[in-house]
Design a protein around this motif. Structure first.
Motif, PDB file in Angstrom:
ATOM      1  N   GLU A 142     -37.548  49.993  92.323  1.00 50.36           N
ATOM      2  CA  GLU A 142     -37.651  49.053  93.435  1.00 50.36           C
ATOM      3  C   GLU A 142     -38.859  48.134  93.255  1.00 50.36           C
ATOM      4  N   LEU A 143     -39.983  48.693  92.789  1.00 52.85           N
ATOM      5  CA  LEU A 143     -41.163  47.872  92.528  1.00 52.85           C
ATOM      6  C   LEU A 143     -40.880  46.838  91.444  1.00 52.85           C
ATOM      7  N   GLU A 144     -40.175  47.276  90.396  1.00 54.23           N
ATOM      8  CA  GLU A 144     -39.837  46.347  89.320  1.00 54.23           C
ATOM      9  C   GLU A 144     -38.906  45.244  89.819  1.00 54.23           C
ATOM     10  N   ARG A 145     -37.962  45.633  90.690  1.00 54.32           N
ATOM     11  CA  ARG A 145     -37.054  44.627  91.253  1.00 54.32           C
ATOM     12  C   ARG A 145     -37.827  43.615  92.091  1.00 54.32           C
ATOM     13  N   LYS A 146     -38.762  44.113  92.900  1.00 54.83           N
ATOM     14  CA  LYS A 146     -39.561  43.204  93.732  1.00 54.83           C
ATOM     15  C   LYS A 146     -40.456  42.313  92.875  1.00 54.83           C
ATOM     16  N   ARG A 147     -41.048  42.915  91.821  1.00 52.72           N
ATOM     17  CA  ARG A 147     -41.881  42.098  90.926  1.00 52.72           C
ATOM     18  C   ARG A 147     -41.059  41.003  90.264  1.00 52.72           C
ATOM     19  N   GLU A 148     -39.823  41.336  89.878  1.00 56.16           N
ATOM     20  CA  GLU A 148     -38.961  40.346  89.252  1.00 56.16           C
ATOM     21  C   GLU A 148     -38.586  39.251  90.247  1.00 56.16           C
ATOM     22  N   GLU A 149     -38.310  39.647  91.488  1.00 54.17           N
ATOM     23  CA  GLU A 149     -37.999  38.657  92.520  1.00 54.17           C
ATOM     24  C   GLU A 149     -39.195  37.744  92.772  1.00 54.17           C
ATOM     25  N   GLU A 150     -40.381  38.354  92.849  1.00 52.14           N
ATOM     26  CA  GLU A 150     -41.591  37.559  93.083  1.00 52.14           C
ATOM     27  C   GLU A 150     -41.844  36.606  91.912  1.00 52.14           C
ATOM     28  N   ARG A 151     -41.660  37.114  90.682  1.00 53.41           N
ATOM     29  CA  ARG A 151     -41.844  36.258  89.510  1.00 53.41           C
ATOM     30  C   ARG A 151     -40.850  35.094  89.533  1.00 53.41           C
TER      31      ARG A 151
END
Length: 247
Positions: A142-151
């Protein structure tokens, strides 16, 4: 299986006494974790004794085979697997049987309740560890998904900011072109010159002047939007948009 029921009832009674949660279907839960277990009776493997029906089918087969040389052999199993009264309790973690406690001649299950409880709590600790590992993996996903969305959002924002900067720079360039034209028009109608100066200030993003008849210039807007506001058609060969493209 009366013995199995007695054993389970005794086991569940002990768990309840130490404060664990036991449901009506005998599921056991500690905190957030359900400890999976199952109680089974072992089976022996012994040669199969044919029934009278199977003997008849075999005799019919032999007669048919002698008569025309071809017949279908009846399906008769070689072994039976009768229950033997020996109990086995299995403890399960993530679908796998991690350990079990079983009957023995010297120590039937009823005498192994301490060992069963130890195996039970070891299974609970493994189950808890597996859950926490799974939850941590999900949290990292989930953190990786959020980081990807933020990026992705930062990239999109950067594109918009760069596009707006380019459009502002075009406005600045266009305002200076108008000012160069004003310098060339010195000595002409002073009212027209003043009006042109106001237009140049309206175009210039560093001044962003007001015009009594036009809305505030959106310097970061696209060429198409600016041309459309001034009534220009982007398909016209001499349009304001085409002029901007030449800058």
């Amino acid at each position: 299986m009366r013995r199995a029921y007695r054993l389970i009832n005794e086991f569940v009674t002990i768990l309840k006494q130490v404060g664990e949660q036991v449901t009506d279907d005998l599921s056991v839960k500690i905190g957030d974790d359900e400890v999976e277990y199952e109680l089974k009776e072992d089976q022996d493997k012994v040669p199969h004794e044919m029934t009278s029906q199977e003997k008849k089918e075999l005799a019919d087969y032999e007669r048919e085979k002698q008569r025309d040389g071809w017949a279908i052999h009846p399906r008769i199993r070689k072994y039976d697997h009768p229950y033997n009264g020996h109990l086995r309790i299995r403890f399960i973690v993530s679908g796998s049987h991690k350990r079990f406690v079983k009957d023995s001649k010297t120590a039937p299950l009823e005498e192994q309740l301490p060992a069963i409880l130890v195996a039970f709590y070891k299974t609970y600790l493994e189950t808890k560890a597996k859950r926490e590992e799974r939850e941590e993996w999900q949290r990292q996903q989930e953190l990786e998904r959020k980081r990807e969305e933020e990026r992705h959002q930062r990239v999109e924002n950067e594109k918009k900011h760069v596009a707006a900067l380019i459009n502002e720079a075009k406005d600045y360039h266009l305002a200076n072109i108008v000012r160069d034209y004003i310098d060339a028009c010195k000595g002409q109608d002073p009212d027209r010159v003043a009006w042109m100066q106001g237009v140049a200030d309206w175009l210039d993003p560093l001044v962003s002047g007001n015009n009594p008849y036009l809305e505030k210039r959106q310097h970061g807007a696209s060429d198409e939007q600016k041309a459309s506001y001034l009534g220009e058609e982007s398909s016209h060969n001499d349009s304001f948009l085409n002029y901007l493209d030449m800058l």
